[in-house]
Design a protein around this motif. Structure first.
Motif: not given
Length: 281
Positions: A87-94, A104-114, A182-186
């Motif tokens: 269920g986790v997804r990566a979201v680009v802040s912009e 400050a964070a370009d990408l967020l990892l969101v799971d169940g709204g958290k 890192t070179d990837s989002v994990r």
């Protein structure tokens, strides 16, 4: 074999056929569901890339590449998550609803709204410039995402900076940057695909063309999964049906168990060959 025994054998084979068919449909659905979800994730990214192409059309390619770099990682992470059924997804802040170009964070990892993870991305040719930017205090605790072919050099430079002056000002910031490099989002076993600097720049020359390629690749992956699964379950179904028929013949005394096993194995081989050929057409 009497007529009654023939009828019983036909019933056994018919029941096996229905059971094998149901199993085949279930297996095909399970095997391709994740690929279908990954295709939908890809299609959902098209509008973002179109907006990105319009917003940054007048910028230099290196700057546009930095923005697309974030989207590339979000997309490949989300495809992997979809295939895994996570269920986790990566979201680009912009590009998020109410998002910011200066977060400050370009990408967020969101799971169940958290929010369960944050990443700052830096796509730069300069290794020293990258290291300097990554050690900023307001990125503390975040993942520091860089190009795949730059990560080793940046890690080495951060290590040398730490060794040069272990008691110097900014030590904690450099240490945090290196620990989160890192070179990837994990997240757990799910990760995005590394993107090299030259590839990011090439994709940014025409973001929408790059996106069309991603859509084609996702659809092809889904089709390939369906074809392979279809070949496998088709062979399994025929083998199950044939085996059921052979069992009835053994019980009626018309064949030996050894001969029945050979017949069923041959049917499975024929089924795999035929279905595999059809899938490849």
């Amino acid at each position: 074999m009497s007529e009654a025994e023939h009828l019983r054998a036909d019933k056994v084979a018919s029941a096996a056929s229905r059971a094998a068919g149901a199993a085949a449909w279930w297996a095909a659905d399970e095997a391709t569901r994740g690929f279908a979800a990954a295709t939908l994730e890809t299609l959902d990214t098209r509008e973002t890339v179109q907006r990105l192409a319009r917003r940054y059309a007048s910028l230099g390619n290196a700057q546009r590449a930095g923005h697309l770099f974030e989207v590339e990682h979000a997309l490949s992470f989300n495809q992997a998550a979809a295939r895994a059924g996570a269920g986790v997804r990566a979201v680009v802040s912009e590009w998020a609803a109410g998002g910011s170009q200066t977060a400050a964070a370009d990408l967020l990892l969101v799971d169940g709204g958290k929010t369960v993870g944050e990443t700052q991305a830096k796509l730069m040719a300069s290794v020293s410039g990258t290291a300097h930017q990554l050690r900023r205090a307001h990125y503390t605790g975040m993942g520091r995402l860089v190009a795949g072919d730059k990560v080793a050099a940046v890690d080495g430079l951060l290590g040398r900076r730490l060794a040069m002056n272990p008691d110097g000002i900014g030590l904690a910031e450099y240490a945090d940057a290196r620990a989160h490099l890192t070179d990837s989002v994990r997240y757990g076993d799910i990760s995005s695909q590394p993107v090299d600097l030259a590839d990011a720049h090439r994709h940014a020359t025409d973001p929408e063309k790059w996106m069309r390629g991603r859509v084609r690749a996702a659809a092809a992956g889904e089709a390939a999964a369906a074809a392979v699964t279809g070949a496998a379950v088709g062979a399994a179904a025929e083998a199950a049906i044939t085996a059921a028929g052979q069992l009835a013949r053994i019980r009626a005394g018309e064949t030996s168990p050894a001969q029945a096993a050979l017949t069923a194995a041959a049917a499975a081989g024929r089924g795999a060959g035929r279905n595999g050929t059809q899938a490849g057409d």
